[in-house]
Design a protein around this motif. Structure first.
Motif, PDB file in Angstrom:
ATOM      1  N   ASP A 153       0.857  -1.184   0.000  1.00 20.24           N
ATOM      2  CA  ASP A 153       0.000   0.000   0.000  1.00 20.24           C
ATOM      3  C   ASP A 153       0.894   1.233   0.000  1.00 20.24           C
ATOM      4  O   ASP A 153       1.936   1.244   0.665  1.00 20.24           O
ATOM      5  CB  ASP A 153      -0.915   0.010   1.231  1.00 20.24           C
ATOM      6  N   ASP A 154       0.489   2.258  -0.737  1.00 21.47           N
ATOM      7  CA  ASP A 154       1.329   3.451  -0.836  1.00 21.47           C
ATOM      8  C   ASP A 154       1.164   4.403   0.347  1.00 21.47           C
ATOM      9  O   ASP A 154       1.862   5.416   0.419  1.00 21.47           O
ATOM     10  CB  ASP A 154       1.047   4.192  -2.148  1.00 21.47           C
ATOM     11  N   LYS A 155       0.292   4.051   1.279  1.00 18.74           N
ATOM     12  CA  LYS A 155       0.068   4.925   2.441  1.00 18.74           C
ATOM     13  C   LYS A 155       0.754   4.320   3.678  1.00 18.74           C
ATOM     14  O   LYS A 155       0.269   3.319   4.240  1.00 18.74           O
ATOM     15  CB  LYS A 155      -1.429   5.110   2.688  1.00 18.74           C
ATOM     16  N   PRO A 156       1.857   4.919   4.120  1.00 19.12           N
ATOM     17  CA  PRO A 156       2.605   4.374   5.262  1.00 19.12           C
ATOM     18  C   PRO A 156       1.769   4.246   6.526  1.00 19.12           C
ATOM     19  O   PRO A 156       1.932   3.283   7.277  1.00 19.12           O
ATOM     20  CB  PRO A 156       3.749   5.385   5.457  1.00 19.12           C
ATOM     21  N   LEU A 157       0.878   5.215   6.762  1.00 16.33           N
ATOM     22  CA  LEU A 157       0.068   5.171   7.977  1.00 16.33           C
ATOM     23  C   LEU A 157      -0.864   3.966   7.985  1.00 16.33           C
ATOM     24  O   LEU A 157      -1.078   3.342   9.024  1.00 16.33           O
ATOM     25  CB  LEU A 157      -0.736   6.464   8.138  1.00 16.33           C
ATOM     26  N   LEU A 158      -1.402   3.621   6.820  1.00 15.39           N
ATOM     27  CA  LEU A 158      -2.282   2.456   6.744  1.00 15.39           C
ATOM     28  C   LEU A 158      -1.483   1.181   6.979  1.00 15.39           C
ATOM     29  O   LEU A 158      -1.934   0.285   7.698  1.00 15.39           O
ATOM     30  CB  LEU A 158      -3.000   2.410   5.406  1.00 15.39           C
TER      31      LEU A 158
ATOM     32  N   ASN B 230       0.269  -2.897  13.344  1.00 15.63           N
ATOM     33  CA  ASN B 230      -0.034  -2.776  14.781  1.00 15.63           C
ATOM     34  C   ASN B 230      -1.260  -3.595  15.164  1.00 15.63           C
ATOM     35  O   ASN B 230      -1.291  -4.249  16.221  1.00 15.63           O
ATOM     36  CB  ASN B 230      -0.247  -1.314  15.158  1.00 15.63           C
ATOM     37  N   ASN B 231      -2.282  -3.576  14.315  1.00 15.79           N
ATOM     38  CA  ASN B 231      -3.498  -4.344  14.611  1.00 15.79           C
ATOM     39  C   ASN B 231      -3.256  -5.839  14.518  1.00 15.79           C
ATOM     40  O   ASN B 231      -3.775  -6.622  15.316  1.00 15.79           O
ATOM     41  CB  ASN B 231      -4.624  -3.933  13.664  1.00 15.79           C
ATOM     42  N   PHE B 232      -2.458  -6.266  13.546  1.00 13.69           N
ATOM     43  CA  PHE B 232      -2.158  -7.689  13.388  1.00 13.69           C
ATOM     44  C   PHE B 232      -1.325  -8.235  14.542  1.00 13.69           C
ATOM     45  O   PHE B 232      -1.302  -9.447  14.774  1.00 13.69           O
ATOM     46  CB  PHE B 232      -1.420  -7.940  12.065  1.00 13.69           C
ATOM     47  N   ALA B 233      -0.636  -7.343  15.256  1.00 16.36           N
ATOM     48  CA  ALA B 233       0.204  -7.788  16.371  1.00 16.36           C
ATOM     49  C   ALA B 233      -0.604  -8.497  17.444  1.00 16.36           C
ATOM     50  O   ALA B 233      -0.064  -9.295  18.221  1.00 16.36           O
ATOM     51  CB  ALA B 233       0.951  -6.592  16.974  1.00 16.36           C
ATOM     52  N   ALA B 234      -1.904  -8.233  17.485  1.00  9.46           N
ATOM     53  CA  ALA B 234      -2.767  -8.873  18.481  1.00  9.46           C
ATOM     54  C   ALA B 234      -3.181 -10.280  18.062  1.00  9.46           C
ATOM     55  O   ALA B 234      -3.796 -10.997  18.846  1.00  9.46           O
ATOM     56  CB  ALA B 234      -4.013  -8.015  18.706  1.00  9.46           C
ATOM     57  N   TYR B 235      -2.818 -10.688  16.844  1.00  7.87           N
ATOM     58  CA  TYR B 235      -3.224 -11.995  16.328  1.00  7.87           C
ATOM     59  C   TYR B 235      -1.986 -12.862  16.112  1.00  7.87           C
ATOM     60  O   TYR B 235      -1.172 -12.592  15.221  1.00  7.87           O
ATOM     61  CB  TYR B 235      -3.989 -11.838  15.013  1.00  7.87           C
ATOM     62  N   THR B 236      -1.858 -13.893  16.913  1.00  5.51           N
ATOM     63  CA  THR B 236      -0.668 -14.744  16.844  1.00  5.51           C
ATOM     64  C   THR B 236      -0.593 -15.542  15.548  1.00  5.51           C
ATOM     65  O   THR B 236       0.481 -16.029  15.180  1.00  5.51           O
ATOM     66  CB  THR B 236      -0.633 -15.722  18.031  1.00  5.51           C
ATOM     67  N   GLU B 237      -1.716 -15.681  14.846  1.00  2.01           N
ATOM     68  CA  GLU B 237      -1.714 -16.463  13.615  1.00  2.01           C
ATOM     69  C   GLU B 237      -1.201 -15.677  12.406  1.00  2.01           C
ATOM     70  O   GLU B 237      -1.047 -16.237  11.320  1.00  2.01           O
ATOM     71  CB  GLU B 237      -3.112 -17.005  13.313  1.00  2.01           C
ATOM     72  N   ILE B 238      -0.925 -14.374  12.593  1.00  2.00           N
ATOM     73  CA  ILE B 238      -0.469 -13.525  11.490  1.00  2.00           C
ATOM     74  C   ILE B 238       0.948 -13.023  11.757  1.00  2.00           C
ATOM     75  O   ILE B 238       1.251 -12.535  12.841  1.00  2.00           O
ATOM     76  CB  ILE B 238      -1.407 -12.306  11.309  1.00  2.00           C
ATOM     77  N   ASN B 239       1.807 -13.137  10.746  1.00  2.00           N
ATOM     78  CA  ASN B 239       3.170 -12.627  10.838  1.00  2.00           C
ATOM     79  C   ASN B 239       3.469 -11.811   9.585  1.00  2.00           C
ATOM     80  O   ASN B 239       3.568 -12.357   8.484  1.00  2.00           O
ATOM     81  CB  ASN B 239       4.172 -13.782  10.966  1.00  2.00           C
ATOM     82  N   VAL B 240       3.581 -10.482   9.738  1.00  2.79           N
ATOM     83  CA  VAL B 240       3.860  -9.612   8.592  1.00  2.79           C
ATOM     84  C   VAL B 240       5.348  -9.702   8.266  1.00  2.79           C
ATOM     85  O   VAL B 240       6.197  -9.311   9.062  1.00  2.79           O
ATOM     86  CB  VAL B 240       3.457  -8.152   8.882  1.00  2.79           C
ATOM     87  N   VAL B 241       5.662 -10.235   7.088  1.00  6.04           N
ATOM     88  CA  VAL B 241       7.062 -10.466   6.713  1.00  6.04           C
ATOM     89  C   VAL B 241       7.564  -9.483   5.665  1.00  6.04           C
ATOM     90  O   VAL B 241       8.768  -9.417   5.406  1.00  6.04           O
ATOM     91  CB  VAL B 241       7.249 -11.910   6.183  1.00  6.04           C
ATOM     92  N   LEU B 242       6.652  -8.699   5.063  1.00  6.98           N
ATOM     93  CA  LEU B 242       7.084  -7.797   3.992  1.00  6.98           C
ATOM     94  C   LEU B 242       6.103  -6.639   3.882  1.00  6.98           C
ATOM     95  O   LEU B 242       4.891  -6.835   3.976  1.00  6.98           O
ATOM     96  CB  LEU B 242       7.167  -8.561   2.667  1.00  6.98           C
ATOM     97  N   GLN B 243       6.656  -5.434   3.688  1.00  3.78           N
ATOM     98  CA  GLN B 243       5.843  -4.259   3.395  1.00  3.78           C
ATOM     99  C   GLN B 243       6.393  -3.593   2.141  1.00  3.78           C
ATOM    100  O   GLN B 243       7.613  -3.541   1.940  1.00  3.78           O
ATOM    101  CB  GLN B 243       5.874  -3.258   4.551  1.00  3.78           C
ATOM    102  N   ALA B 244       5.503  -3.080   1.306  1.00  2.00           N
ATOM    103  CA  ALA B 244       5.935  -2.411   0.076  1.00  2.00           C
ATOM    104  C   ALA B 244       4.998  -1.249  -0.218  1.00  2.00           C
ATOM    105  O   ALA B 244       3.823  -1.271   0.157  1.00  2.00           O
ATOM    106  CB  ALA B 244       5.958  -3.387  -1.094  1.00  2.00           C
ATOM    107  N   GLN B 245       5.527  -0.250  -0.931  1.00  2.00           N
ATOM    108  CA  GLN B 245       4.749   0.969  -1.166  1.00  2.00           C
ATOM    109  C   GLN B 245       4.071   1.002  -2.539  1.00  2.00           C
ATOM    110  O   GLN B 245       3.278   1.901  -2.821  1.00  2.00           O
ATOM    111  CB  GLN B 245       5.641   2.197  -1.008  1.00  2.00           C
TER     112      GLN B 245
END
Length: 227
Positions: free
Chosen positions: A10-15, A21-36
């Motif tokens: 997503d091109d919006k850093p805040l999103l 931050n929201n996914f941090a509450a879910y142990t089943e999700i691991n964010v491994v990559l971000q791109a703009q």
């Protein structure tokens, strides 16, 4: 339930930050990559070892440099086992239709609750689902009702040969795909692991020269293989 590796494009850093931050509450999700944008995603993905590739990519549509639909079109062919969930503000029919043609595995609007996004991710991976926001699902039904000519007719003559050189197991799995079974259902019916099913499906896509499930079903029905 094992941890699902997820990418956010997503091109919006805040999103992106809010989702992480929201996914941090879910142990089943691991964010491994971000791109703009799409090209940034493809470039970063090429540098990752295969074991670190995301299973599900949350993909925005309107982005500079390379939009989400173009990125999905390219990535689906290079990484056929990867799932793409469009996460966008756009609910117009043209964007929806183009995303589906590109090979999107689901289509959610950005106003969805985080819990619904997490459920959509797990449904794609474990159930072979095609999650959509309710508003989007209604538009899909409208598209199908108003454009019946987009559904290719099934031929009745089953060919005697297999011009695509699919193995007996691959034909068996393709038959289950045509019947609407997901990865888990296929693995249970054939007594093989979901991972093995995914490997076979990747080989099927490669041999049929397609990038997604809908296109594979089109080839099978066009030839009337499972009448």
């Amino acid at each position: 339930m094992s941890c699902i590796k997820v990418a956010i494009v997503d091109d919006k850093p805040l999103l992106r930050e809010a989702l992480v931050n929201n996914f941090a509450a879910y142990t089943e999700i691991n964010v491994v990559l971000q791109a703009q944008h799409g090209l940034d995603f493809l470039n970063k993905l090429e540098k990752l070892a295969p074991e670190l590739w995301p299973s599900v990519v949350l993909m925005d549509i309107e982005m500079p440099v390379m939009n989400g639909i173009e990125a999905v079109t390219i990535a689906k062919c290079k990484y056929p086992g990867m799932h793409f969930l469009m996460l966008t503000v756009f609910d117009d029919e043209n964007k929806l239709f183009e995303a589906i043609k590109a090979g999107a595995d689901g289509y959610l609007l950005k106003d969805e609750r985080v819990a619904n996004i997490v459920k959509a991710i797990t449904d794609i991976v474990y159930e072979g689902g095609v999650p959509m926001s309710p508003r989007i699902a209604h538009k899909v039904l409208k598209l199908l009702r108003n454009n019946p000519e987009t559904v290719e007719p099934v031929k009745t003559n089953q060919p005697q040969d297999n011009e695509y050189a699919l193995s007996a197991r691959e034909m068996e799995i393709l038959n289950h795909i045509v019947d609407g079974h997901n990865y888990q259902e296929i693995s249970e019916r054939l007594f093989i692991s979901p991972h093995t099913v995914r490997k076979h499906i990747a080989n099927i896509y490669d041999k049929l020269h397609v990038c997604n499930k809908a296109s594979a079903i089109k080839v099978a029905t066009h030839h009337g293989w499972f009448n």
